[in-house]
Write an enzyme that holds these catalytic residues in place. Structure first.
Site, PDB file in Angstrom:
ATOM      1  N   HIS A  84       0.816  -1.210   0.000  1.00  0.00           N
ATOM      2  CA  HIS A  84       0.000   0.000   0.000  1.00  0.00           C
ATOM      3  C   HIS A  84       0.856   1.270   0.000  1.00  0.00           C
ATOM      4  O   HIS A  84       0.371   2.354  -0.350  1.00  0.00           O
ATOM      5  CB  HIS A  84      -0.969   0.010   1.188  1.00  0.00           C
ATOM      6  CG  HIS A  84      -0.331   0.305   2.510  1.00  0.00           C
ATOM      7  ND1 HIS A  84       0.032  -0.672   3.416  1.00  0.00           N
ATOM      8  CD2 HIS A  84       0.003   1.483   3.107  1.00  0.00           C
ATOM      9  CE1 HIS A  84       0.550  -0.116   4.498  1.00  0.00           C
ATOM     10  NE2 HIS A  84       0.547   1.194   4.337  1.00  0.00           N
ATOM     11  N   ASP A 115      -0.326  -7.639   1.361  1.00  0.00           N
ATOM     12  CA  ASP A 115       0.153  -6.258   1.446  1.00  0.00           C
ATOM     13  C   ASP A 115       1.671  -6.139   1.589  1.00  0.00           C
ATOM     14  O   ASP A 115       2.184  -5.481   2.495  1.00  0.00           O
ATOM     15  CB  ASP A 115      -0.532  -5.507   2.589  1.00  0.00           C
ATOM     16  CG  ASP A 115      -0.287  -4.001   2.503  1.00  0.00           C
ATOM     17  OD1 ASP A 115      -0.033  -3.498   1.395  1.00  0.00           O
ATOM     18  OD2 ASP A 115      -0.324  -3.341   3.557  1.00  0.00           O
ATOM     19  N   SER A 186       4.953   1.907   8.169  1.00  0.00           N
ATOM     20  CA  SER A 186       4.549   0.744   7.373  1.00  0.00           C
ATOM     21  C   SER A 186       5.660   0.318   6.425  1.00  0.00           C
ATOM     22  O   SER A 186       6.225   1.139   5.699  1.00  0.00           O
ATOM     23  CB  SER A 186       3.292   1.066   6.566  1.00  0.00           C
ATOM     24  OG  SER A 186       2.178   1.202   7.405  1.00  0.00           O
TER      25      SER A 186
END
Length: 278
Positions: A84, A115, A186
């Site tokens: 993402h 992801d 992330s």
């Protein structure tokens, strides 16, 4: 020459001296070649060892949309991050801890469901610090973990915590962790206390302050398929589902922190015995 008790004792003493010298030389050789070569680091906390060794392997992933974290897994220029972070971006690059900016040439693997994405850098160097990948399945509740990432563009931020639970959402396994994951974190690595990456920082469960990390085994399972670029920068998995998969030999890490730790311990015990044993 007649063998006497005196000659035998002299021979034994010489052999003991030679063995001691051999052990010292062997130990010195291993210390100089070891990845944690500084002997004073033996007395450092495990989290400080990991940070000193691997902080240069953590990079900022910059795109024309946002930024996140990533980590180098191979000296050939492979970087892992969350998908993402780069999804749909027209321009992607990474910035190393030495402030070197490197364009991303393309993606060798993308997985929308789990992801994560494996990026291929336009430039690479044998001097890159690469992490060692561990086994997610060996981790359990209450095991200590360490995260290195770039929240809010604060480079190489370290958070230490533990695994609170092992969860599964939509068929994907996650670690529930106490290490904080803020915007920009992330894609950063989650280490165990042996210095192995066992997870990828992902975000939170349902937007709450309960953080999660993707199991690194998902990445390990596809590394043999991820040597060549399959998608150019700008690729959006939501627009096409065709992913070319080439089967090759399964990736095996060349560095085993557990073996290194055991070897150092054995050498240390041998030295103690050589000097103080009877």
């Amino acid at each position: 020459m007649q063998l006497t008790v005196s000659n035998l004792e002299d021979f034994n003493e010489q052999m003991r001296l030679k063995i001691k010298l051999s052990i010292i030389l062997l130990f010195a050789s291993n210390v100089l070649q070891a990845q944690w070569w500084n002997p004073f680091q033996w007395w450092q906390p495990w989290d400080k060892k990991i940070y000193n060794k691997y902080n240069e392997a953590v990079v900022v992933v910059d795109t024309d949309k946002s930024s996140g974290s990533g980590f180098i897994i191979d000296n050939s220029g492979l970087v892992v991050t969350c998908y993402h972070v780069v999804q749909g971006a027209k321009k992607v690059g990474v910035e190393t801890s030495s402030n070197q900016y490197i364009d991303v040439e393309g993606y060798t693997y993308v997985d929308e469901k789990r992801d994560f994405a494996i990026l291929k850098l336009d430039y690479y160097s044998k001097n890159f610090t690469a992490v060692s990948l561990g086994d997610s399945e060996e981790m359990g509740v209450l095991d200590e973990v360490l995260s290195i990432s770039n929240p809010l563009d604060l480079r190489n931020t370290v958070t230490k915590g533990q695994i609170n639970g092992i969860r599964e959402e939509n068929g994907v396994k996650y670690f529930q962790i106490t290490s904080s994951i803020s915007p920009g974190s992330s894609g950063g690595p989650l280490f165990n206390d042996l210095g192995e990456v066992i997870g990828i920082n992902r975000g939170t469960f349902g937007g709450n302050e309960t953080y999660k990390a993707i199991h690194i085994n998902y990445v390990k399972d596809v590394l043999s398929e991820s040597k060549e670029i399959k998608h150019k920068v700008g690729f959006d998995y939501s627009l096409t589902k065709d992913v070319v998969i080439q089967k090759e030999t399964r990736y095996v890490s060349t560095y085993n922190p557990k073996a290194q730790k055991l070897r150092d311990l054995i050498l240390f015990l041998l030295i103690i015995n050589a000097f103080f044993g009877s």
